[in-house]
Motif scaffolding. Sequence first.
Motif, PDB file in Angstrom:
ATOM      1  N   CYS A 391       0.124  -7.116 -16.313  1.00 32.31           N
ATOM      2  CA  CYS A 391       1.484  -7.451 -16.750  1.00 32.31           C
ATOM      3  C   CYS A 391       2.425  -7.745 -15.597  1.00 32.31           C
ATOM      4  CB  CYS A 391       2.074  -6.286 -17.550  1.00 32.31           C
ATOM      5  SG  CYS A 391       1.054  -5.682 -18.886  1.00 32.31           S
ATOM      6  N   ASP A 392       2.007  -7.444 -14.392  1.00 31.04           N
ATOM      7  CA  ASP A 392       2.904  -7.528 -13.236  1.00 31.04           C
ATOM      8  C   ASP A 392       3.448  -8.937 -13.067  1.00 31.04           C
ATOM      9  OD1 ASP A 392       3.963  -7.586 -10.502  1.00 31.04           O
ATOM     10  OD2 ASP A 392       2.950  -5.668 -10.256  1.00 31.04           O
ATOM     11  N   VAL A 393       4.748  -9.035 -12.930  1.00 32.80           N
ATOM     12  CA  VAL A 393       5.399 -10.337 -12.773  1.00 32.80           C
ATOM     13  C   VAL A 393       4.881 -11.070 -11.549  1.00 32.80           C
ATOM     14  CG1 VAL A 393       7.336  -9.376 -11.461  1.00 32.80           C
ATOM     15  CG2 VAL A 393       7.649 -11.507 -12.742  1.00 32.80           C
ATOM     16  N   ALA A 394       4.365 -10.329 -10.567  1.00 30.64           N
ATOM     17  CA  ALA A 394       3.890 -10.947  -9.322  1.00 30.64           C
ATOM     18  C   ALA A 394       2.473 -11.474  -9.420  1.00 30.64           C
ATOM     19  CB  ALA A 394       3.981  -9.940  -8.179  1.00 30.64           C
ATOM     20  N   ARG A 395       1.811 -11.344 -10.578  1.00 27.40           N
ATOM     21  CA  ARG A 395       0.386 -11.689 -10.650  1.00 27.40           C
ATOM     22  C   ARG A 395       0.114 -13.182 -10.576  1.00 27.40           C
ATOM     23  NH1 ARG A 395       2.119 -10.593 -15.920  1.00 27.40           N
ATOM     24  NH2 ARG A 395       1.376 -11.968 -17.610  1.00 27.40           N
ATOM     25  N   PHE A 396       1.102 -14.002 -10.825  1.00 29.04           N
ATOM     26  CA  PHE A 396       0.896 -15.440 -10.868  1.00 29.04           C
ATOM     27  C   PHE A 396       1.005 -16.066  -9.482  1.00 29.04           C
ATOM     28  CE2 PHE A 396       2.561 -14.293 -15.056  1.00 29.04           C
ATOM     29  CZ  PHE A 396       1.576 -14.834 -15.873  1.00 29.04           C
ATOM     30  N   GLU A 397       0.143 -17.052  -9.230  1.00 26.02           N
ATOM     31  CA  GLU A 397       0.244 -17.847  -8.016  1.00 26.02           C
ATOM     32  C   GLU A 397       1.408 -18.837  -8.154  1.00 26.02           C
ATOM     33  OE1 GLU A 397      -1.701 -17.633  -5.213  1.00 26.02           O
ATOM     34  OE2 GLU A 397      -2.664 -15.874  -6.085  1.00 26.02           O
ATOM     35  N   ASP A 398       1.876 -19.349  -7.027  1.00 27.30           N
ATOM     36  CA  ASP A 398       3.030 -20.255  -7.065  1.00 27.30           C
ATOM     37  C   ASP A 398       2.792 -21.449  -7.975  1.00 27.30           C
ATOM     38  OD1 ASP A 398       4.378 -18.603  -5.359  1.00 27.30           O
ATOM     39  OD2 ASP A 398       4.090 -19.843  -3.573  1.00 27.30           O
ATOM     40  N   VAL A 399       1.577 -21.994  -7.955  1.00 21.11           N
ATOM     41  CA  VAL A 399       1.291 -23.168  -8.768  1.00 21.11           C
ATOM     42  C   VAL A 399       1.379 -22.835 -10.257  1.00 21.11           C
ATOM     43  CG1 VAL A 399      -1.220 -22.829  -8.899  1.00 21.11           C
ATOM     44  CG2 VAL A 399      -0.270 -25.148  -8.977  1.00 21.11           C
ATOM     45  N   GLN A 400       1.205 -21.571 -10.592  1.00 18.83           N
ATOM     46  CA  GLN A 400       1.269 -21.149 -11.991  1.00 18.83           C
ATOM     47  C   GLN A 400       2.696 -20.884 -12.457  1.00 18.83           C
ATOM     48  OE1 GLN A 400      -1.583 -17.875 -11.258  1.00 18.83           O
ATOM     49  NE2 GLN A 400      -2.871 -18.810 -12.825  1.00 18.83           N
ATOM     50  N   ASN A 573      -1.550 -11.923  -5.585  1.00 14.95           N
ATOM     51  CA  ASN A 573      -0.125 -11.971  -5.282  1.00 14.95           C
ATOM     52  C   ASN A 573       0.579 -10.634  -5.470  1.00 14.95           C
ATOM     53  OD1 ASN A 573       0.210 -14.520  -4.321  1.00 14.95           O
ATOM     54  ND2 ASN A 573       1.539 -15.223  -5.969  1.00 14.95           N
ATOM     55  N   ILE A 574       0.006  -9.744  -6.265  1.00 15.71           N
ATOM     56  CA  ILE A 574       0.607  -8.417  -6.416  1.00 15.71           C
ATOM     57  C   ILE A 574       0.602  -7.703  -5.070  1.00 15.71           C
ATOM     58  CG2 ILE A 574       0.397  -6.176  -7.554  1.00 15.71           C
ATOM     59  CD1 ILE A 574      -0.776  -7.622  -9.971  1.00 15.71           C
ATOM     60  N   ASP A 575      -0.494  -7.845  -4.331  1.00 14.83           N
ATOM     61  CA  ASP A 575      -0.561  -7.253  -2.988  1.00 14.83           C
ATOM     62  C   ASP A 575       0.449  -7.915  -2.054  1.00 14.83           C
ATOM     63  OD1 ASP A 575      -2.624  -5.676  -3.891  1.00 14.83           O
ATOM     64  OD2 ASP A 575      -4.202  -6.875  -2.980  1.00 14.83           O
ATOM     65  N   LEU A 576       0.565  -9.233  -2.132  1.00 15.14           N
ATOM     66  CA  LEU A 576       1.531  -9.953  -1.304  1.00 15.14           C
ATOM     67  C   LEU A 576       2.944  -9.447  -1.562  1.00 15.14           C
ATOM     68  CD1 LEU A 576       2.488 -12.251   0.572  1.00 15.14           C
ATOM     69  CD2 LEU A 576       2.369 -13.792  -1.403  1.00 15.14           C
ATOM     70  N   ALA A 577       3.303  -9.289  -2.836  1.00 19.31           N
ATOM     71  CA  ALA A 577       4.646  -8.814  -3.177  1.00 19.31           C
ATOM     72  C   ALA A 577       4.874  -7.400  -2.624  1.00 19.31           C
ATOM     73  CB  ALA A 577       4.836  -8.832  -4.689  1.00 19.31           C
ATOM     74  N   TYR A 578       3.872  -6.554  -2.718  1.00 21.43           N
ATOM     75  CA  TYR A 578       3.986  -5.174  -2.238  1.00 21.43           C
ATOM     76  C   TYR A 578       4.202  -5.140  -0.722  1.00 21.43           C
ATOM     77  CZ  TYR A 578       2.546  -0.292  -1.370  1.00 21.43           C
ATOM     78  OH  TYR A 578       2.478   1.015  -0.972  1.00 21.43           O
ATOM     79  N   PHE A 579       3.359  -5.857   0.016  1.00 20.19           N
ATOM     80  CA  PHE A 579       3.505  -5.875   1.478  1.00 20.19           C
ATOM     81  C   PHE A 579       4.854  -6.474   1.876  1.00 20.19           C
ATOM     82  CE2 PHE A 579      -1.247  -5.593   1.813  1.00 20.19           C
ATOM     83  CZ  PHE A 579      -1.285  -4.471   2.626  1.00 20.19           C
ATOM     84  N   THR A 580       5.278  -7.513   1.180  1.00 21.23           N
ATOM     85  CA  THR A 580       6.549  -8.168   1.510  1.00 21.23           C
ATOM     86  C   THR A 580       7.722  -7.215   1.307  1.00 21.23           C
ATOM     87  OG1 THR A 580       5.650 -10.334   0.899  1.00 21.23           O
ATOM     88  CG2 THR A 580       8.049 -10.121   0.975  1.00 21.23           C
TER      89      THR A 580
END
Length: 832
Positions: A391-400, A573-580
């Motif tokens: 459900c995480d809002v960050a799960r989508f890639e930019d193209v999505q 992308n969930i990991d990317l959002a967390y690290f960011t």
Amino acid sequence: MTSSQALSQKVVIIGAGIVGTNLADELVSRGWNNITVVDQGPLEMPGGSTSHAPGLVFQTNASKTMTLFAKYTVEKLLGLAKDGENCFNQVGGLEVATTPSRYEDLKRKLGYAQSWGVEARLVDAAECKRIYPFLNEEIVLGGLHIPSDGLALAARCVQLLIERTREAGVVYRGSTPVTGIERSGGRVTGVETPDGVIPADIVVSCAGFWGVEVGAMVGMSIPLLPLAHQYVKTGPVPALKGRNELPNGAGLPILRHQDRDLYYREHGERYGIGSYAHRPMPVVAADLGLTPKHVDEHSMPSRLDFTPEDFAPSWEDSKEILPALREAEIEDGFNGIFSFTPDGGPIVGQHRDLDGFYVAEAVWVTHSAGVARAVAELLTDGRSQIDLGECDVARFEDVQLSRAYVSETSQQNFVEIYDVLHPLQPKESPRNLRVSPFNARHRELGAYFLEGAGWERPYWFESNAHLLDELPAEWQPAPRDAWSAQYSSPIAAAEAWKTRTAVAMYDMTPLKRLEVSGPGAVTLLQRLTTGDVSKKPGAVTYCLLLDEHGGIRSDITVARLDEETFQVGANGNIDLAYFTREARRQRAEDPAQWAQVRDITGGTCCIGLWGPLAREVVSAISDDDFTNDGLRYFRAKHATIGGVPVTVMRLSYVGELGWEIYTSADNGQRLWDVLWAAGQPHGIIAAGRAAFSALRLEKGYRSWGTDMTTEHDPFEAGLSFAVKLSKDDFVGKAALEGFSEDGSPRRLRCLTVDDGRSMVLGKEPVFYKDEPVGYVTSAAYGYTVGKPIAYAYLPSHVAEGDAVEIAYFGSRIRATVTPEPLYDPEMKRLRG
């Protein structure tokens, strides 16, 4: 933040529908009361999706997360009462099958129910008729009955929640549109309205299909599409006369006729019929204008004019399944708006770059209280007890996140909502959004592609079909049943064989790659991971990301390339959002400890070169030292292969000697070509994800999102080796104090199928002594070991050697709990 500081947080919830009011209630129950709820509509009927929702709650879902959300919604609404009447009519649910494929799918759904703890039973046509007397028994083959399903009284629920939370101090402001979000210093500070700014430390958008517009106020793409869905009420049905005392009363189970994309509920002497059988009808929420101050059942922004021509075929189908409707007419109908997303899941979580801004969108009544509880837990405890990865809002890639992608895929989800879909079934469109530099070579080799996160991923190669003639008898795969054979090929057996006996090239490009650099990089990674990443440059560390409660957020590899530069192999992308987020907070606390986090996936590529002959291939085209002394297991270095500058990491998720070889995207095709040419004397092949998945399970390697989530700790997941408790403090360390594998109440176990041929695919229930005790996380045919493999979380008292059964389409498959890993437990192949 102290507990008193947390309780004093000023919270503004945007949206007074069933999600927003439930969230206010969940926060109040946790001691928070400095809460304001705003809605552009009148509070007695705000006019969003909740206001017209028919309220059906079918709990069983292929997603454990969604099922648990629905179960909690039922539980809460049963307990929400006034004057002796609660907010849930537990009439039960009945899904019927009129086609053989649907009946088989109901068997699969029964398995989901058993896996996730929902009481359900498969019933024959006669029993369906007994449960639902108005059914046309002649066309029904059977059904799935779930006694705890029922009807949520959504509007009543909202009013009772408003009443209850107001008494606790929650302020409600109806007919108050949100015009902007005030922010400062990377945090939200307030919500702008025509009447002024409402101060806020936390803002949660529960605006439903208006969520796209609210997200845009803070530069956040909310990937949902408002779509209209047809719902009609009939006139009085003679067969229903006298059955229900209340005008909207119901005594029969809610009924789903998914072969025709229809569902049914009683409204006193009338029927309510919902249809997904029509063309998608997308809506732009901004075009609906502001909600008027007067809203009633027939006039609200979310209720569009009925289009009878779209419903005509469904009316004929309805009279066939329920002959009693032949004596009635359609009295009222409308096209009601609600939200769809590219993958069908809700949109939950916080903004990557704006602290304090959260969303809970695309949530149906079915899952409303469950999602609200999860968000309340995020705010108060820092994590939800139910995993939110899906459900995480960050799960989508930019193209999505592009509007075109969201529109097309959401409309397709509407069309397919009741279809029987295989778990591997890919989107037909849009495709070829993301391709690796090796894509042209893959196509030349006859790759069969499936799609994930926008990437085209080869699963096997038709160019390897001839190898089936050479395949030794012990490597021959067992025949599969029709369901598990879909999106599968025996060619995967040949590719696994060649990986184990010669050498194979795997495209690992879709693996998410992050670069973490700067003077604070070591500090950031040491604080967030369970491993010691402060080793000298060249070291690679497998470690976990945990939440504060010790749940597994992700598993990653961290390669230290130089003093201040690390390459992280992440899960998405969930990991990317967390690290960011964490890097931003670290810099705010100490500017000298800044760290930059970059997604480098698109600009790089990766080949997994694995197999006992891998060294022979590389040594022919590189002067660098690839011996054990030159590059040990879990080490990395820069090298040149065939004139291509590369970064090489000695890792292998298939359990064979070899490397992950990285280069820039512009050098990718050349890297493929030089390896391919050098490998010809050694029988090199290209291999796909099907073989990779099987080899991974033989080696016992876990996959995040299936074999482990935030609901699991490292010890029960069998990953205690990745936790360095001797290290200074890291996120989740305190929660693990006293934990051990022996003390875990459940363990992730390896199962092998006794008959050597019966396949399962994942999520099937596992029975021990005829009681459901767990569910399958990952499964594959083990080509090396010659039998199907499944992993499952089982109670700790179920030991190695014990017999279990896996339910698969209503039958039981015998399996044995087996020591792991099944392949090369001494690690000789990897370290050789």
